[in-house]
Design a protein around this motif. Structure first.
Motif, PDB file in Angstrom:
ATOM      1  N   GLU A 104      37.802 -15.117  53.018  1.00  0.00           N
ATOM      2  CA  GLU A 104      36.414 -14.868  52.637  1.00  0.00           C
ATOM      3  C   GLU A 104      36.250 -14.456  51.179  1.00  0.00           C
ATOM      4  O   GLU A 104      35.199 -13.970  50.789  1.00  0.00           O
ATOM      5  CB  GLU A 104      35.814 -13.790  53.557  1.00  0.00           C
ATOM      6  CG  GLU A 104      35.648 -14.256  55.002  1.00  0.00           C
ATOM      7  CD  GLU A 104      35.082 -13.169  55.901  1.00  0.00           C
ATOM      8  OE1 GLU A 104      35.004 -12.007  55.428  1.00  0.00           O
ATOM      9  OE2 GLU A 104      34.730 -13.475  57.060  1.00  0.00           O
ATOM     10  N   LYS A 154      41.581 -12.749  57.269  1.00  0.00           N
ATOM     11  CA  LYS A 154      40.165 -13.116  57.218  1.00  0.00           C
ATOM     12  C   LYS A 154      39.559 -12.732  55.870  1.00  0.00           C
ATOM     13  O   LYS A 154      38.771 -13.482  55.286  1.00  0.00           O
ATOM     14  CB  LYS A 154      39.405 -12.432  58.344  1.00  0.00           C
ATOM     15  CG  LYS A 154      37.919 -12.770  58.370  1.00  0.00           C
ATOM     16  CD  LYS A 154      37.212 -12.030  59.491  1.00  0.00           C
ATOM     17  CE  LYS A 154      35.710 -12.326  59.466  1.00  0.00           C
ATOM     18  NZ  LYS A 154      34.982 -11.571  60.506  1.00  0.00           N
ATOM     19  N   ASP A 155      39.943 -11.541  55.371  1.00  0.00           N
ATOM     20  CA  ASP A 155      39.447 -11.110  54.059  1.00  0.00           C
ATOM     21  C   ASP A 155      39.827 -12.117  52.977  1.00  0.00           C
ATOM     22  O   ASP A 155      39.012 -12.476  52.117  1.00  0.00           O
ATOM     23  CB  ASP A 155      40.009  -9.737  53.688  1.00  0.00           C
ATOM     24  CG  ASP A 155      39.427  -8.622  54.539  1.00  0.00           C
ATOM     25  OD1 ASP A 155      38.271  -8.753  54.962  1.00  0.00           O
ATOM     26  OD2 ASP A 155      40.132  -7.631  54.768  1.00  0.00           O
ATOM     27  N   LYS A 198      37.378  -7.765  45.915  1.00  0.00           N
ATOM     28  CA  LYS A 198      36.334  -8.705  46.308  1.00  0.00           C
ATOM     29  C   LYS A 198      35.095  -8.413  45.466  1.00  0.00           C
ATOM     30  O   LYS A 198      34.964  -7.336  44.870  1.00  0.00           O
ATOM     31  CB  LYS A 198      35.991  -8.556  47.793  1.00  0.00           C
ATOM     32  CG  LYS A 198      35.352  -7.215  48.151  1.00  0.00           C
ATOM     33  CD  LYS A 198      34.961  -7.168  49.622  1.00  0.00           C
ATOM     34  CE  LYS A 198      34.312  -5.819  49.969  1.00  0.00           C
ATOM     35  NZ  LYS A 198      33.901  -5.750  51.387  1.00  0.00           N
TER      36      LYS A 198
END
Length: 326
Positions: free
Chosen positions: A189, A185-186, A166
């Motif tokens: 996102e 969720k990661d 990320k």
């Protein structure tokens, strides 16, 4: 801008300048073209740094493609008024006699990486090439080969490096940070699963010449992947601080709490490179986009390789470290 070359005819024609030759200032040595026989599985060697003996005019090419060998430190984009790759394209188009046809960037390495830039003056050609690169990533077929010199030698001679990454904004800079293991969720996102192939081509003086083929696209992916192998790329002044050493043993430091700093090389390596610590702090990143693989002009045609010779500082480092292709 020395080091610019143009090919016409790729997948039909919308350009008017087949076979144009150009001499463009400031881009160093010339990219090279190699057509590989169909069915050949030969790996292209990364250690070709010889002057290109003239401009080839490959047969069966009609849409203009321009290749440049970009120097390390030149960004692709930037603020108005800054020297960037995009800022020189209008002048380059004029010098090539392309008229109203604007050059578009199809593929280019990032600011700190040297190597092959692929441009096209035909929007349809650029779009088809982008689709080809996207399809190749989905099918996990590498289209780009990089050369890197690493501080340290990978534990295995070849393999895959997988990591979820990320981007984190720290002190005004976006840094790639590993996420382990990523949740759904990661992923939603912005965390991305990344993959690269690596192959050690030569070792010497505690360093390695590594061939890297990314199968995904993420900022600084190759630098972070080599850090995860405890072998940061030579001249990596952003991510190498994440590798610590205690009693000669290397280990990973937490990426979230490790700030970028100038790469620190041990005394033995400095002697091999004939550098002082202050000179090593200015060492350029030894990561070079050496080769791009493109499809042939027709469905059954042989694939095409575009090659960019290594920068002079890269070749000097190889000589100092005794790294030679087997």
């Amino acid at each position: 801008m020395r080091g610019c070359r143009v090919w016409g005819r790729l997948w039909g024609g919308c350009g008017q300048t087949p076979g144009v030759h150009a001499a463009a200032k400031g881009f160093g040595t010339e990219a090279r073209h190699h057509q590989q026989p169909r069915g050949s599985s030969r790996q292209s060697g990364p250690l070709r740094d010889q002057p290109f003996p003239g401009l080839l005019q490959p047969e069966n090419l009609s849409r203009p493609l321009v290749t440049l060998n970009k120097p390390q430190g030149l960004p692709v984009t930037g603020k108005p008024g800054e020297l960037t790759l995009l800022s020189v394209l209008p002048e380059l188009s004029q010098s090539l006699g392309l008229g109203e046809q604007e050059l578009q960037v199809v593929r280019a390495p990032g600011k700190e990486t040297s190597g092959l830039v692929l441009l096209s003056s035909c929007p349809q050609t650029a779009s088809r090439l982008q689709k080809f690169f996207s399809h190749s990533r989905r099918t996990q077929r590498p289209t780009a080969t990089y050369c890197a010199v690493t501080d340290g030698i990978p534990a295995t001679t070849e393999g895959k490096i997988q990591a979820a990454l990320k981007l984190e904004h720290t002190d005004g800079v976006n840094l790639a940070v590993p996420v382990k293991p990523p949740s759904r969720k990661d992923i939603l996102e912005g965390v991305k699963r990344t993959l690269s192939h690596f192959r050690v081509m030569a070792t010497g003086s505690g360093c390695a010449l590594v061939q890297l083929q990314p199968l995904t696209v993420f900022p600084s992916q190759l630098q972070v992947h080599m850090v995860l192998q405890l072998c940061p790329v030579l001249g990596d002044h952003t991510y190498s601080a994440r590798v610590g050493t205690v009693l000669g043993q290397r280990f990973l430091l937490p990426a979230e709490s490790t700030k970028p700093r100038k790469q620190v090389l041990d005394e033995a390596l400095l002697r091999h490179l004939h550098l002082t610590p202050s000179q090593a702090a200015q060492l350029p990143l030894h990561l070079h986009l050496h080769c791009l693989h493109l499809p042939g002009a027709r469905p059954m045609a042989a694939p095409i390789e575009f090659l960019a010779p290594l920068p002079s500082y890269f070749s000097r480092t190889l000589q100092c470290l005794g790294l030679h292709q087997p």
